[in-house]
Every structure is written in structure tokens, then in C-alpha cells.
Design a protein around this motif. Structure first.
Motif, PDB file in Angstrom:
ATOM      1  N   GLU A  44      13.054   1.245   2.524  1.00 36.05           N
ATOM      2  CA  GLU A  44      12.407   1.335   4.188  1.00 36.05           C
ATOM      3  C   GLU A  44      12.400   2.869   4.504  1.00 36.05           C
ATOM      4  O   GLU A  44      11.597   3.553   4.880  1.00 36.05           O
ATOM      5  CB  GLU A  44      13.191   0.508   5.146  1.00 36.05           C
ATOM      6  CG  GLU A  44      12.702   0.778   6.381  1.00 36.05           C
ATOM      7  CD  GLU A  44      13.481  -0.158   7.416  1.00 36.05           C
ATOM      8  OE1 GLU A  44      13.078  -0.342   8.538  1.00 36.05           O
ATOM      9  OE2 GLU A  44      14.756  -0.507   6.964  1.00 36.05           O
TER      10      GLU A  44
ATOM     11  N   MET B 254       9.905   4.616   2.536  1.00 39.91           N
ATOM     12  CA  MET B 254       8.236   4.239   2.944  1.00 39.91           C
ATOM     13  C   MET B 254       8.149   5.064   3.930  1.00 39.91           C
ATOM     14  O   MET B 254       7.062   5.690   4.260  1.00 39.91           O
ATOM     15  CB  MET B 254       8.208   2.908   2.871  1.00 39.91           C
ATOM     16  CG  MET B 254       8.261   2.086   1.699  1.00 39.91           C
ATOM     17  SD  MET B 254       7.668   0.477   1.770  1.00 39.91           S
ATOM     18  CE  MET B 254       8.988  -0.454   2.586  1.00 39.91           C
TER      19      MET B 254
ATOM     20  N   ALA C 222       7.005   1.747   7.836  1.00 39.17           N
ATOM     21  CA  ALA C 222       7.389   0.706   6.984  1.00 39.17           C
ATOM     22  C   ALA C 222       7.105  -0.622   7.442  1.00 39.17           C
ATOM     23  O   ALA C 222       7.956  -1.139   8.192  1.00 39.17           O
ATOM     24  CB  ALA C 222       8.880   0.770   6.430  1.00 39.17           C
TER      25      ALA C 222
ATOM     26  N   ASP D  56       4.664  -6.123   5.910  1.00 42.03           N
ATOM     27  CA  ASP D  56       4.175  -6.389   4.659  1.00 42.03           C
ATOM     28  C   ASP D  56       4.714  -5.486   3.406  1.00 42.03           C
ATOM     29  O   ASP D  56       5.109  -5.851   2.486  1.00 42.03           O
ATOM     30  CB  ASP D  56       2.542  -6.034   4.645  1.00 42.03           C
ATOM     31  CG  ASP D  56       1.856  -7.321   5.445  1.00 42.03           C
ATOM     32  OD1 ASP D  56       2.398  -8.210   5.650  1.00 42.03           O
ATOM     33  OD2 ASP D  56       0.533  -7.104   5.555  1.00 42.03           O
ATOM     34  N   ASP D  57       4.970  -4.274   3.975  1.00 45.76           N
ATOM     35  CA  ASP D  57       5.589  -3.309   3.067  1.00 45.76           C
ATOM     36  C   ASP D  57       7.005  -3.819   2.713  1.00 45.76           C
ATOM     37  O   ASP D  57       7.495  -3.788   1.422  1.00 45.76           O
ATOM     38  CB  ASP D  57       5.808  -1.835   3.499  1.00 45.76           C
ATOM     39  CG  ASP D  57       4.257  -1.113   3.672  1.00 45.76           C
ATOM     40  OD1 ASP D  57       3.285  -1.810   3.035  1.00 45.76           O
ATOM     41  OD2 ASP D  57       4.174  -0.373   4.359  1.00 45.76           O
TER      42      ASP D  57
ATOM     43  N   LEU E 194       7.736   0.481  -6.645  1.00 46.44           N
ATOM     44  CA  LEU E 194       7.272   0.155  -5.145  1.00 46.44           C
ATOM     45  C   LEU E 194       6.121   1.113  -4.909  1.00 46.44           C
ATOM     46  O   LEU E 194       4.986   0.716  -4.348  1.00 46.44           O
ATOM     47  CB  LEU E 194       8.367   0.401  -4.350  1.00 46.44           C
ATOM     48  CG  LEU E 194       7.962   0.198  -2.762  1.00 46.44           C
ATOM     49  CD1 LEU E 194       7.774  -1.274  -2.611  1.00 46.44           C
ATOM     50  CD2 LEU E 194       9.520   0.563  -2.009  1.00 46.44           C
ATOM     51  N   ARG E 195       6.286   2.443  -5.397  1.00 52.29           N
ATOM     52  CA  ARG E 195       5.292   3.330  -4.816  1.00 52.29           C
ATOM     53  C   ARG E 195       4.125   2.994  -5.680  1.00 52.29           C
ATOM     54  O   ARG E 195       2.790   3.291  -5.206  1.00 52.29           O
ATOM     55  CB  ARG E 195       5.751   4.850  -5.012  1.00 52.29           C
ATOM     56  CG  ARG E 195       4.776   5.756  -4.578  1.00 52.29           C
ATOM     57  CD  ARG E 195       5.311   7.195  -4.261  1.00 52.29           C
ATOM     58  NE  ARG E 195       5.975   7.723  -5.505  1.00 52.29           N
ATOM     59  CZ  ARG E 195       6.389   9.082  -5.345  1.00 52.29           C
ATOM     60  NH1 ARG E 195       6.234   9.698  -4.289  1.00 52.29           N
ATOM     61  NH2 ARG E 195       7.049   9.383  -6.490  1.00 52.29           N
TER      62      ARG E 195
ATOM     63  N   LEU F  22       2.390  -0.071  -4.058  1.00 47.96           N
ATOM     64  CA  LEU F  22       1.634   0.489  -2.902  1.00 47.96           C
ATOM     65  C   LEU F  22       0.244   1.143  -2.922  1.00 47.96           C
ATOM     66  O   LEU F  22      -0.425   0.965  -2.299  1.00 47.96           O
ATOM     67  CB  LEU F  22       2.733   1.144  -2.000  1.00 47.96           C
ATOM     68  CG  LEU F  22       3.915   0.324  -1.325  1.00 47.96           C
ATOM     69  CD1 LEU F  22       4.977   1.477  -0.883  1.00 47.96           C
ATOM     70  CD2 LEU F  22       3.251  -0.859  -0.452  1.00 47.96           C
TER      71      LEU F  22
END
Length: 329
Positions: A246, A249, A256, A259-260, A295-296, A299
Motif C-alpha cells: 500500500e 503503490m 492504492a 482493486d489494487d 506487483l508493479r 499493475l
């Protein structure tokens, strides 16, 4: 692109281990270990797997407290004196040869480059290589000048990264300067002592925090361990990973969303499964830094954890193992 857009783009491409101390989710246990190190005046030795965030703590503490920050990454060739000073004997020899041909007399102090511990303990002395100001010796630039300009002249955080790569003589050689806050530059005889403070201090706590990290690739000397506050960074669990995600992001794109966060939680659960698989076959499990990379990528590229692309990404970013026909992975 606007200035705001440029800043957002720059933030997006910041790697999770860039070491600027902007983001760190510090647990109460780690915070207490830092306080114990400051209360006792001992170095804080952090143990943990690569990618667990050991190296990120020191710059975060420095930023949080407004203290100067210095770091030195240990290699197999590191000597104790590299953390205190370096003497350019090669340049000194070349200049000595020129001196025999009529050059001006040599100033041995001009061949001294202060190390991170010198800068932490005595920044004014380090700037002038141990000489009084105005005596003609070229000044040194603070190695942390970009970030240290507006920070406390009386306090500093030093990161000594991956000390287990060094010969055992290195940590043993640090015992006296870390304990006494003084050392002597052998080549010039300069005595370096902790400088008097500029402002008022809290006498209960040390002015300096030395953070030492180890991946436990080599056992450290017992004499060194006895003089450290030792803490181990465990693998982050799912809630911890989500909190870390979090914060990153928010840095990447300012928010954040739900959904993220759901993606981060699902990815954290998946990371746990991969770690269990890795342990079962004797391999290194993925770290928190690799979790943030995955994660990145998800996204940025719109990769779902239920897609074939995720299976490919998982191997690239988390498993990093050559695929063999018939392999369970």
C-alpha cells in the motif's frame, strides 16, 4: 508532460530497494531495536534474507529523524580502514617522483579520503581531512551532500551493508573505533575524535546509529556480536506485505484503491505458496523486494493472477529457476 506528471512518472519507476529511505513499514519490534541501540550506544546488527528490507531501515531512520546518512557496501576486498579513511599511496608515489624533479613539497593530508565513520563522527574534521580550516589542504565533499545539507550536524546514521562478505578481521577491527569514537590515521598521525555538538543533546541516547547488515553467509566473530544489538527480520506475512504494498503503490501513482489492495493480498498469498515450494526443494524463496517487483509488473501490464501470463511472470520474478521438463513448477 507537466511537472506534476514528471514527478509521478519518476515515482512510478522508483525501485523498492533504491535505498533513499522514503518508504519503510517499521514494525514495533524493529522500532524498539533501534531505540535499544541508541540507548546503549551499540551498533544494530540486522539479520535476514536478501530482499527482506535490512538495507532500507538505515536511510529511513535518517530521513525520519533528520540525521545525516552515510553508507558503505562491504565486498570481499574491504579492509577496516576503508570505513575510516583511505590513503591514495599510488598518487602519492607519482607526486613524489615529480617532486624529485622540482615540484612543491608534498602534503600527506591531501592524499587522505575520509570514510563514512569519519564523516559520521567528525564531519568538520572530515571536510578538511583532519587539518584545521584554512591551512591549504583541499576540502572533501560530503559523500551524502545531496541529502545531508539540511540535516543535523550532531547526529548521523551509518549503514555498513553485508558485513558477512568481509574477512573476520574487518568487524574485529571496528570494535575500537565504534566503542571509543576515535581512531588515528596511520599515514599522517591525525587523531580523529567525535566532535563537540553544535546544539543541545539528549544525554540518554547516542548521537549516532550504526546499522550493520548480514545475510549470514559467513559466521561473524563472537567479540563483534557481543558488542551489537542483534535483531532478525522475519519473512513478512500477508498483512505485512499488503501494508508494504500500500505504501509503495501510493508512491507509484498517488493512491492504492480497493482493486489494487485485493491484488496485493492475492499476490501475497501466492508468494507464500511459492516460498513453501522453494523450501520443499531446498531453494531460496522469493523476498519482499521480489513481491513488489511482481506487483508493479501486474499493475503496469494488466496481468491477472488467473492468467497464463501470471505463470510466466511468476517464473521470471519470483521463482527465477530454469524450467526442466517434468518439473513440479
Amino acid at each position: 508532460m507537466s511537472e506534476h506528471g514528471n514527478r509521478a512518472a519518476e515515482a512510478w519507476f522508483r525501485s523498492p530497494d533504491r535505498g533513499d529511505g522514503e518508504i519503510y513499514v517499521m514494525s514495533p519490534r524493529i522500532e524498539e531495536a533501534v531505540n535499544v541501540a541508541l540507548a546503549t550506544g551499540r551498533p544494530l546488527l540486522l539479520r535476514g534474507r536478501p530482499g527482506s528490507g535490512k538495507s532500507s531501515l538505515a536511510p529511513y531512520i535518517a530521513r525520519l529523524r533528520g540525521w545525516r546518512y552515510y553508507y558503505h557496501v562491504i565486498t570481499y576486498a574491504t579492509r577496516t580502514t576503508d570505513l575510516l579513511w583511505r590513503y591514495d599511496s599510488v598518487r602519492r608515489l607519482a607526486d613524489a617522483q615529480a617532486h624529485r624533479q622540482g615540484a612543491a613539497a608534498l602534503d600527506d593530508d591531501s592524499y587522505v579520503e575520509p570514510g563514512v565513520l569519519w564523516w559520521a563522527l567528525a564531519p568538520r574534521s572530515a571536510r578538511h581531512r583532519g587539518r584545521p580550516p584554512g591551512e591549504g589542504t583541499p576540502e572533501c565533499e560530503d559523500p551524502g551532500a545531496d541529502g545531508n545539507t539540511d540535516r543535523s550536524p550532531d547526529h548521523a546514521v551509518v549503514l555498513i551493508d553485508e558485513i558477512d562478505k568481509a574477512d573476520p578481521d574487518v568487524p574485529n577491527g571496528l570494535l575500537v573505533p565504534l566503542g571509543s569514537h576515535r581512531f588515528t590515521v596511520v599515514e599522517t598521525g591525525t587523531q580523529v575524535d567525535i566532535e563537540p555538538p553544535v546544539g543541545e543533546l539528549d544525554p540518554r541516547f547516542s548521537r549516532h546509529l550504526v546499522v550493520v547488515t548480514t545475510n549470514d553467509e559467513r559466521e561473524l566473530p563472537q567479540a563483534f556480536l557481543r558488542r551489537c544489538v542483534v535483531e532478525t527480520l522475519p519473512d513478512h506475512d500477508v498483512p505485512s506485505l499488503v501494508r508494504i504494498a500500500e505504501q509503495h503503490m501510493k508512491t507509484w501513482h498517488g493512491t492504492a484503491g480497493d482493486d489494487d489492495l485485493r491484488l496485493a493480498e492475492a499476490l501475497a498469498v501466492e508468494l507464500g505458496k511459492v516460498r513453501e515450494q522453494a523450501v520443499s526443494v531446498g531453494l531460496r524463496g522469493p523476498s519482499t523486494a521480489e513481491f513488489l517487483d511482481a506487483l508493479r509488473a501486474c499493475l503496469t501490464l494488466g496481468i491477472s493472477l488467473r492468467s497464463e501470463r501470471w505463470e510466466w511472470l511468476k517464473n521470471c520474478v519470483l521463482i527465477k529457476r530454469q524450467q526442466i521438463p517434468g518439473d513440479e513448477w
